[in-house]
Motif scaffolding. Structure first.
Motif, PDB file in Angstrom:
ATOM      1  N   ASP A 110       0.494  -1.126   0.150  1.00 15.78           N
ATOM      2  CA  ASP A 110      -0.275  -0.143  -0.230  1.00 15.78           C
ATOM      3  C   ASP A 110       1.099   1.577   0.181  1.00 15.78           C
ATOM      4  OD1 ASP A 110      -2.171   0.879  -0.308  1.00 15.78           O
ATOM      5  OD2 ASP A 110      -2.996   1.429   1.958  1.00 15.78           O
ATOM      6  N   SER A 111       1.673   1.349   0.901  1.00 14.13           N
ATOM      7  CA  SER A 111       2.930   2.848   0.435  1.00 14.13           C
ATOM      8  C   SER A 111       3.592   2.884  -0.116  1.00 14.13           C
ATOM      9  CB  SER A 111       3.615   2.223   1.836  1.00 14.13           C
ATOM     10  OG  SER A 111       2.953   2.222   3.548  1.00 14.13           O
ATOM     11  N   ARG A 112       3.278   1.856  -0.974  1.00 12.82           N
ATOM     12  CA  ARG A 112       4.254   1.921  -2.327  1.00 12.82           C
ATOM     13  C   ARG A 112       4.113   2.604  -3.714  1.00 12.82           C
ATOM     14  NH1 ARG A 112       7.799  -3.543  -2.695  1.00 12.82           N
ATOM     15  NH2 ARG A 112       6.094  -4.323  -0.360  1.00 12.82           N
TER      16      ARG A 112
ATOM     17  N   HIS B 147       0.855   4.111  -3.447  1.00 13.22           N
ATOM     18  CA  HIS B 147       0.445   5.455  -2.585  1.00 13.22           C
ATOM     19  C   HIS B 147       1.458   6.562  -3.311  1.00 13.22           C
ATOM     20  CE1 HIS B 147      -2.318   7.896  -0.076  1.00 13.22           C
ATOM     21  NE2 HIS B 147      -2.387   8.690  -0.709  1.00 13.22           N
TER      22      HIS B 147
ATOM     23  N   LEU C 253       9.930   4.406   2.970  1.00 12.77           N
ATOM     24  CA  LEU C 253       8.590   3.107   3.382  1.00 12.77           C
ATOM     25  C   LEU C 253       8.794   2.195   3.017  1.00 12.77           C
ATOM     26  CD1 LEU C 253       6.522   5.509   1.113  1.00 12.77           C
ATOM     27  CD2 LEU C 253       6.040   5.406   3.571  1.00 12.77           C
TER      28      LEU C 253
ATOM     29  N   CYS D 141       8.916   1.174   6.628  1.00  8.43           N
ATOM     30  CA  CYS D 141       8.542   0.941   7.237  1.00  8.43           C
ATOM     31  C   CYS D 141       7.633  -0.260   7.076  1.00  8.43           C
ATOM     32  CB  CYS D 141       7.551   1.596   7.361  1.00  8.43           C
ATOM     33  SG  CYS D 141       8.409   3.395   7.706  1.00  8.43           S
ATOM     34  N   GLU D 142       7.830  -1.113   5.795  1.00 10.58           N
ATOM     35  CA  GLU D 142       6.460  -1.792   5.347  1.00 10.58           C
ATOM     36  C   GLU D 142       7.341  -3.452   5.955  1.00 10.58           C
ATOM     37  OE1 GLU D 142       5.158  -2.579   1.377  1.00 10.58           O
ATOM     38  OE2 GLU D 142       4.145  -0.564   1.283  1.00 10.58           O
TER      39      GLU D 142
ATOM     40  N   ILE E 182      -0.303   8.901   4.026  1.00 10.31           N
ATOM     41  CA  ILE E 182       0.331   7.483   3.836  1.00 10.31           C
ATOM     42  C   ILE E 182       1.153   7.083   5.387  1.00 10.31           C
ATOM     43  CG2 ILE E 182       2.826   6.715   2.958  1.00 10.31           C
ATOM     44  CD1 ILE E 182       2.213   7.626   0.173  1.00 10.31           C
ATOM     45  N   THR E 183       2.071   8.717   6.161  1.00  7.25           N
ATOM     46  CA  THR E 183       2.947   8.108   6.738  1.00  7.25           C
ATOM     47  C   THR E 183       1.323   8.258   8.213  1.00  7.25           C
ATOM     48  OG1 THR E 183       2.750  10.675   7.397  1.00  7.25           O
ATOM     49  CG2 THR E 183       4.980   9.758   6.795  1.00  7.25           C
TER      50      THR E 183
ATOM     51  N   VAL F  98       0.623   4.576   7.846  1.00  9.78           N
ATOM     52  CA  VAL F  98       1.716   3.612   8.539  1.00  9.78           C
ATOM     53  C   VAL F  98       1.670   3.534  10.192  1.00  9.78           C
ATOM     54  CG1 VAL F  98       4.014   3.314   8.839  1.00  9.78           C
ATOM     55  CG2 VAL F  98       3.520   3.703   6.531  1.00  9.78           C
TER      56      VAL F  98
END
Length: 289
Positions: free
Chosen positions: A30-32, A34, A177, A180-181, A270-271, A274
């Protein structure tokens, strides 16, 4: 800038009863995705294709990640395990096939070649990583760095499409990011003893453990109680939580350098997402404070 809705669009290709009922798919990147859509939306030449490129990359990444989870160990399996394994093979192939189909329908033949080259490079990185794992020449930091490279690989193919500050900070943000994932996944793995082998926790314990502990880790069978003892002895959860906090801070510091208010706003979304996931690991986070 279009609202981010790639997970909803991907459901059309992912939410099949046969898959949902008989196997479990990897986490959605998701984060990447976005981040990719936000950055492409700020690039004049590709703004209209930003959502399409994020969608096809979601399917391709999901296909690769699904294949990575296929159990290749020898030994007998139950009927349920066999069906799950077979569906992972078929699902991974299906997701990858949709990537080609959607780009071909959009006339993006050059993009197919570009991303396919990235797939080859990612597969090369995987081979190197697996060989190092087999040879046990791996430390926890090396493992994390290698996983960041793997998570970022497909997305780095878009580097030369970006413009201005977006191009300048793309790789840094992508790596932060991705980290983070990865650490979120490692925290999730730490709750399941069966997933301990070759995790960040495994390599850390192998690196700092006693000779007796190292010999046990290199054996064929590792008892759940032994694994639990290692987590407590070496503060694994707290160390992972600290790595996660640092990765989030890295994202924020890089985001502060961006010139586009729209990109800064998207990075905040995005953050926030997370941080919402981090809330599920609150006890471990509290240990670091």
């Amino acid at each position: 800038m279009k609202p981010y809705r790639v997970p909803q669009l991907a459901k059309k290709y992912v939410d099949y009863d046969m898959i949902q009922n008989h196997t479990q798919l990897p986490a959605f990147p998701d984060s990447r995705l976005h981040l990719l859509q936000a950055f492409l939306s700020e690039t004049r030449s590709y703004a209209e294709k930003a959502e399409l490129f994020a969608l096809v990359l979601s399917l391709l990444q999901l296909g690769l990640d699904t294949h990575d989870e296929i159990d290749v160990e020898d030994g007998s399996r139950s009927e349920r395990e066999m069906r799950s394994r077979q569906l992972k093979v078929l699902a991974g192939d299906y997701f990858s096939g949709r990537f080609y189909q959607l780009l071909a329908q959009a006339g993006e033949i050059a993009m197919i070649a570009k991303i396919s080259q990235a797939v080859c490079e990612v597969n090369g990185l995987k081979i190197t990583l697996y060989l190092r794992m087999q040879q046990a020449v791996m430390q926890a930091d090396d493992y994390l760095s290698s996983m960041v490279q793997l998570k970022s690989g497909l997305f780095l193919a878009f580097q030369d499409l970006l413009e201005g500050a977006a191009a300048l900070y793309w790789t840094e943000l992508l790596h932060a990011l991705s980290r983070c994932e990865i650490v979120l996944e490692e925290l999730a793995r730490s709750k399941v003893p069966a997933r301990f082998h070759q995790s960040w926790a495994y390599w850390h314990a192998l690196q700092v453990g006693t000779l007796e502990e190292q010999q046990t880790l290199e054996g064929q069978q590792i008892e759940a109680g032994f694994i639990s003892g290692l987590y407590n002895k070496y503060d694994i959860h707290a160390k992972l939580a600290a790595l996660l906090q640092q990765a989030v801070e890295d994202v924020r510091m890089i985001a502060a350098k961006l010139e586009s208010d729209k990109l800064v706003q998207e990075l905040q979304h995005i953050t926030d997402a997370v941080l919402y996931k981090i809330a599920g690991f609150a006890p471990a986070l509290n240990e670091t404070r």
